[in-house]
Design a protein around this motif. Sequence first.
Motif, PDB file in Angstrom:
ATOM      1  N   UNK A 127       0.838  -1.202   0.000  1.00 51.24           N
ATOM      2  CA  UNK A 127       0.000   0.000   0.000  1.00 51.24           C
ATOM      3  C   UNK A 127       0.871   1.249   0.000  1.00 51.24           C
ATOM      4  N   UNK A 128       1.845   1.300   0.896  1.00 48.00           N
ATOM      5  CA  UNK A 128       2.723   2.473   0.969  1.00 48.00           C
ATOM      6  C   UNK A 128       3.507   2.648  -0.332  1.00 48.00           C
ATOM      7  N   UNK A 129       3.967   1.550  -0.914  1.00 47.41           N
ATOM      8  CA  UNK A 129       4.707   1.623  -2.180  1.00 47.41           C
ATOM      9  C   UNK A 129       3.819   2.102  -3.308  1.00 47.41           C
ATOM     10  N   UNK A 130       2.561   1.656  -3.328  1.00 47.49           N
ATOM     11  CA  UNK A 130       1.636   2.057  -4.379  1.00 47.49           C
ATOM     12  C   UNK A 130       1.320   3.550  -4.291  1.00 47.49           C
ATOM     13  N   UNK A 131       1.068   4.028  -3.079  1.00 49.07           N
ATOM     14  CA  UNK A 131       0.794   5.458  -2.896  1.00 49.07           C
ATOM     15  C   UNK A 131       2.011   6.284  -3.295  1.00 49.07           C
ATOM     16  N   UNK A 132       3.193   5.837  -2.911  1.00 47.60           N
ATOM     17  CA  UNK A 132       4.423   6.549  -3.254  1.00 47.60           C
ATOM     18  C   UNK A 132       4.639   6.568  -4.763  1.00 47.60           C
ATOM     19  N   UNK A 163      -5.020   4.016  -4.017  1.00 45.42           N
ATOM     20  CA  UNK A 163      -3.874   3.157  -4.296  1.00 45.42           C
ATOM     21  C   UNK A 163      -4.385   1.914  -5.020  1.00 45.42           C
ATOM     22  N   UNK A 164      -3.458   1.112  -5.514  1.00 45.59           N
ATOM     23  CA  UNK A 164      -3.839  -0.073  -6.279  1.00 45.59           C
ATOM     24  C   UNK A 164      -3.826  -1.309  -5.396  1.00 45.59           C
ATOM     25  N   UNK A 165      -4.781  -2.193  -5.650  1.00 47.01           N
ATOM     26  CA  UNK A 165      -4.841  -3.484  -4.972  1.00 47.01           C
ATOM     27  C   UNK A 165      -4.843  -4.582  -6.031  1.00 47.01           C
TER      28      UNK A 165
END
Length: 329
Positions: A127-132, A163-165
């Motif tokens: 999640x944090x990587x996707x938002x970043x 964000x992406x899932x």
Amino acid sequence: MKATVLAHPNIALVKYWGKRDDALILPHQSSLSLTLSPLSVTTTVEFGVPTDAVELNGHVAKGSERERVLRLLESVRAQAGDKSLGPAKVVSRGDFPMAAGLASSAAGFAALAVAGRAAAGLPRDTKAESILARLGSGSACRSVQGGFCEWQRGERPDGDDSFAVQRFDAAHWPELRMVVAILDRGEKDVKSRDGMKQAVETSPYYAAWVKDAEAEVPRAREYIARRDLQALGEMCERNAWRMHSTSLAADPPLCYLNAATVGLIHHLREHRKKGVPVWFTLDAGPNPVLLTDAANEVAAEALARACGALDVIRCVPGGDATLKSEHLF
């Protein structure tokens, strides 16, 4: 203080086209994509070097290109709570044409986000990587994980829920094939971020596009779940046409298709009548990606070459962004 990551580009089956917040790169509607292997971007990040340095595909990045990379790394420092990480060196290399509608920035910023966090000592957190990654390029949030990923538009103004899932991993549909038809190796006259801004601000069709595209996402999930190639192919073509129609209605009009693109699209339609199961999707560029299955990928390649493809790349569903032991410097 140093990490290297390989990430794959993705092709949106339900398109992202338009931001509600330019600074945070928040979309007007959700989207859904598939990663493409073997295409990839590899990026090495090292903190604690003498001065900031950014090299992209063999050239020194300058201007806004450089600033986008360094701005993302500032967010890494904030997440690490450590402003003493020092300057960073970034080297990134891709193995496919840049700026031609193949989501090269998606793979690049996904790799940068994952490598940046790892180099700063942060643990893996999709999640944090996707938002970043989203802060560098919107579609990059969908390349952190492999397979079929859905970028949820979110509602929060700070973007924490955008964000992406991963909906289905790369192994879900092993016989699915994506054939990239490279009809034009040149860069686009209007970059995606400029084109979508123009469409948002001037296209009279834009509101209808947002409503329609959002409604396509759950349909796409259903078709993928049951591995229904025809239903998914028809939806991909419909969604692509509507995105490009919205852009054509902008002022001035935006046309990312060329004569070869249109010719190939008509060629596919004629061959479907003859029983060849092949459909197209098309991002903001002239190079269609053909959807078919393993039994028909040779036929799909032949159709693309018959319509003047300069190169054809056969792809399968790609995997997650992964840390590598060998660095680029």
